[in-house]
Design a protein around this motif. Structure first.
Motif, PDB file in Angstrom:
ATOM      1  N   THR A  30       0.830  -1.163   0.039  1.00 50.85           N
ATOM      2  CA  THR A  30      -0.015  -0.104   0.126  1.00 50.85           C
ATOM      3  C   THR A  30       0.977   1.217  -0.100  1.00 50.85           C
ATOM      4  O   THR A  30       2.137   1.152   0.258  1.00 50.85           O
ATOM      5  N   VAL A  31       0.247   2.212  -0.303  1.00 52.83           N
ATOM      6  CA  VAL A  31       1.053   3.657  -0.292  1.00 52.83           C
ATOM      7  C   VAL A  31       1.686   3.914   1.030  1.00 52.83           C
ATOM      8  O   VAL A  31       2.903   4.081   1.155  1.00 52.83           O
ATOM      9  N   ASN A  32       0.983   3.702   2.361  1.00 50.81           N
ATOM     10  CA  ASN A  32       1.499   3.582   3.773  1.00 50.81           C
ATOM     11  C   ASN A  32       2.513   2.739   3.952  1.00 50.81           C
ATOM     12  O   ASN A  32       3.908   3.230   4.480  1.00 50.81           O
ATOM     13  N   LEU A  42       3.350  11.394   2.696  1.00 56.36           N
ATOM     14  CA  LEU A  42       2.433  10.360   2.156  1.00 56.36           C
ATOM     15  C   LEU A  42       2.268  11.168   0.789  1.00 56.36           C
ATOM     16  O   LEU A  42       2.190  10.286  -0.496  1.00 56.36           O
ATOM     17  N   VAL A  45       5.237  10.421  -1.807  1.00 53.79           N
ATOM     18  CA  VAL A  45       4.922   9.254  -2.145  1.00 53.79           C
ATOM     19  C   VAL A  45       4.046   8.925  -3.209  1.00 53.79           C
ATOM     20  O   VAL A  45       4.116   8.147  -4.168  1.00 53.79           O
ATOM     21  N   SER A  46       2.991   9.549  -2.784  1.00 53.70           N
ATOM     22  CA  SER A  46       1.808   9.527  -3.601  1.00 53.70           C
ATOM     23  C   SER A  46       2.156   9.887  -5.209  1.00 53.70           C
ATOM     24  O   SER A  46       1.864   9.614  -6.212  1.00 53.70           O
ATOM     25  N   LEU A  49       4.370   7.442  -6.941  1.00 43.68           N
ATOM     26  CA  LEU A  49       3.424   6.703  -7.469  1.00 43.68           C
ATOM     27  C   LEU A  49       2.583   6.908  -8.633  1.00 43.68           C
ATOM     28  O   LEU A  49       2.512   6.089  -9.607  1.00 43.68           O
ATOM     29  N   ARG A  60      -2.754   0.082  -9.344  1.00 42.93           N
ATOM     30  CA  ARG A  60      -3.516   0.030  -8.090  1.00 42.93           C
ATOM     31  C   ARG A  60      -4.850  -0.679  -8.264  1.00 42.93           C
ATOM     32  O   ARG A  60      -5.512  -0.547  -9.144  1.00 42.93           O
ATOM     33  N   VAL A  69      -0.493  -1.637  -4.491  1.00 43.11           N
ATOM     34  CA  VAL A  69       0.089  -1.073  -5.684  1.00 43.11           C
ATOM     35  C   VAL A  69       0.991  -2.459  -6.152  1.00 43.11           C
ATOM     36  O   VAL A  69       1.572  -3.130  -5.436  1.00 43.11           O
TER      37      VAL A  69
END
Length: 146
Positions: A30-32, A42, A45-46, A49, A60, A69
């Protein structure tokens, strides 16, 4: 950038995104989970991505509450084909260079053997027509850099 290959290489030009791809090659995340090792927000990071997703490197999916992801390995086939094409061309060029160098070595060995034969006795060079003034003799010297 319109073609996918350019987008992929541009996406992979960033070390953080390359690291994310490496981590996603092990397992979906996951993004986290992807954000844990980085000292960035975050949102950052997003954004990374999003670049990877726009290039086609990741996708996703929805898994209940999670949005893992996933690394799309078919993009690597595109990159591999592109790299292999130029690798083959480079190897062909090196093979031609090896052939030229081998031919030059063979020519020099032959010239050295001729010179040894020519130096076998006084007046031998002029007797077989290979004296220093002949054009053939001049070519050998220029190839050796003399």
């Amino acid at each position: 950038m319109s073609d996918q290959l350019s987008k992929v290489f541009a996406a992979l030009s960033d070390p953080t995104r390359r690291d994310m791809v490496a981590r996603l090659s092990v397992a979906d995340a996951t993004v986290n989970e992807l954000a844990e090792p980085y000292e960035v927000s975050l949102q950052a990071v997003s954004k990374h991505l999003k670049v990877l997703e726009d290039s086609g490197l990741v996708s996703r999916t929805r898994d209940a509450q999670r949005r893992p992801v996933h690394l799309e390995d078919n993009v690597f086939d595109l990159m591999t084909k592109w790299i292999e094409r130029y690798q083959q061309l480079a190897e062909q060029r090196y093979q031609r260079l090896d052939d030229v160098l081998a031919q030059m070595d063979a020519d020099e060995a032959l010239a050295g053997a001729d010179e040894a034969t020519d130096d076998s006795g006084p007046g031998a060079a002029s007797a077989n027509g290979s004296d220093a003034t002949s054009p053939h003799s001049t070519n050998r010297r220029s190839r050796k850099g003399a």
